[in-house]
Design an enzyme around this catalytic site. Structure first.
Site, short mmCIF file in Angstrom:
data_model
loop_
_atom_site.label_atom_id
_atom_site.label_comp_id
_atom_site.label_asym_id
_atom_site.label_seq_id
_atom_site.Cartn_x
_atom_site.Cartn_y
_atom_site.Cartn_z
N ASN A 1 0.87 -1.17 0.00
CA ASN A 1 0.00 0.00 0.00
C ASN A 1 0.91 1.22 0.00
O ASN A 1 1.49 1.56 1.02
CB ASN A 1 -0.89 -0.04 1.26
N LYS B 1 0.14 4.25 -0.30
CA LYS B 1 -0.49 5.45 0.27
C LYS B 1 -0.26 6.66 -0.64
O LYS B 1 -0.20 6.49 -1.85
CB LYS B 1 0.01 5.67 1.71
N HIS C 1 -9.58 1.13 4.67
CA HIS C 1 -8.32 1.31 5.41
C HIS C 1 -8.57 2.26 6.58
O HIS C 1 -9.36 3.19 6.48
CB HIS C 1 -7.25 1.87 4.48
N GLU D 1 -6.96 4.66 7.72
CA GLU D 1 -6.75 6.09 7.42
C GLU D 1 -7.98 6.67 6.74
O GLU D 1 -8.33 7.83 6.93
CB GLU D 1 -5.48 6.26 6.57
N GLU E 1 -5.50 -5.00 10.53
CA GLU E 1 -4.49 -3.98 10.78
C GLU E 1 -4.80 -3.26 12.08
O GLU E 1 -5.60 -2.33 12.10
CB GLU E 1 -4.49 -2.96 9.63
N GLY F 1 2.33 2.23 10.86
CA GLY F 1 3.27 3.34 10.72
C GLY F 1 3.92 3.77 12.02
O GLY F 1 4.55 4.81 12.09
N SER G 1 3.28 -2.11 10.42
CA SER G 1 4.72 -2.17 10.66
C SER G 1 5.32 -3.54 10.36
O SER G 1 6.24 -3.99 11.05
CB SER G 1 5.06 -1.73 12.09
P1 PGA Z 1 2.69 0.23 7.71
O1 PGA Z 1 1.23 0.44 7.05
O2 PGA Z 1 3.23 -1.04 7.13
O3 PGA Z 1 3.46 1.45 7.29
O4 PGA Z 1 2.48 0.15 9.17
C1 PGA Z 1 0.38 -0.64 6.84
C2 PGA Z 1 -0.91 -0.14 6.22
O5 PGA Z 1 -1.37 0.95 6.60
O6 PGA Z 1 -1.50 -0.81 5.35
#
Ligand code: PGA
Length: 250
Positions: free
Chosen positions: A10, A12, A96, A98, A168, A174, A214
């Site tokens: 992803n 982003k 997601h 976010e 997640e 993140g 992460s």
């Molecule tokens: P990350 O994000 O691996 O940077 O923690 C995962 C995601 O948001 O899909």
């Protein structure tokens, strides 16, 4: 039941189209030979044509990070499933955290998008997961159950088959914090049990449930060794072809 592991990146809101094509080329160079793992990259909308040119005809699939549920219409700034499909996308990430946090997506809008994606022929990667506050209050299972039931409300088993889920934990996205393999495994098993209730054990056992939050080459092996963790949805580490490869080969 053998489930083929599925690792998706992803990206982003990162990379211009030139940069995205460059990263996609590196990904193809590094993991273009992998056959035992399904691989996809999900760049920003505007990068999709450039990335498609690079990944077309390879083992690397292409996905988007969001879409609208309507086929077309007066929805300024939105993109439909058909638009993604005709650009060569096979997958779309839906719900997601976010999007839920910053753009007010709800289980209901995620559900409408899941149905629209399925109807159009895209494979949804449906994200669920609890916030840090919910994690600390010990209500992870309730939160995840509500999200899973909400996302798939009204679907019949035929529509559900093939859908991918990403667990997640929001506190791990993140942040560098990772759920322990045991913690993640428990939630994955819990999700699979709910899917069994909703769609039957056969479909539940065949559904890929990715872990996200992460994930890195250093922790991927232990997470992916868990019986109900079938892959990863990778944010930060997917922006470096070497780290993405490290996870895929873990
Ligand atoms: P990350 O994000 O691996 O940077 O923690 C995962 C995601 O948001 O899909």
């Amino acid at each position: 039941m053998m489930r083929k592991p599925f690792i998706a990146g992803n990206w982003k809101m990162h990379k211009t189209s030139v940069e995205a094509a460059g990263l996609a080329r590196e990904v193809v160079e590094r993991v273009g030979d992998v056959t035992n793992v399904e691989i996809a990259v999900c760049p920003p909308f505007t990068d999709i044509p450039a990335v498609r040119e690079v990944v077309a005809g390879t083992n690397i699939g292409l996905g988007a990070q969001n879409m609208h549920w309507a086929q077309e219409g007066a929805y300024t700034g939105e993109i439909s499933a058909t638009m993604l499909l005709t650009l060569g996308c096979n997958y779309v990430i839906l719900g997601h955290s976010e999007r839920r946090t910053y753009f007010h997506e709800t289980d209901e809008t995620v559900n409408r998008k899941v149905v629209a994606a399925r109807t159009a022929g895209l494979i949804p990667i449906v994200c669920v997961g609890e916030t840090r506050e919910e994690h600390e209050r010990g209500v992870t299972n309730q939160v995840v159950e509500t999200q899973v039931r909400g996302a798939f409300a009204g679907l019949d088993p035929d529509q559900f088959g093939g859908i991918v889920i990403a667990y997640e934990p929001v506190w791990a996205i993140g942040t560098g914090l990772v759920a322990t393999a045991g913690q993640a495994q428990e939630v994955h098993r819990f999700i699979r049990d709910i899917l069994g209730e909703l769609f039957g054990d056969g479909l539940a056992e065949g559904t890929r449930i990715q872990y996200g939050g992460s994930m890195k080459p250093e922790n991927a092996g232990e997470l992916l060794a868990q019986p109900d963790i079938d892959g990863g949805l990778i944010g930060g580490a997917a922006l470096t072809a070497g780290a993405f490869e490290g996870i895929i080969r873990a």
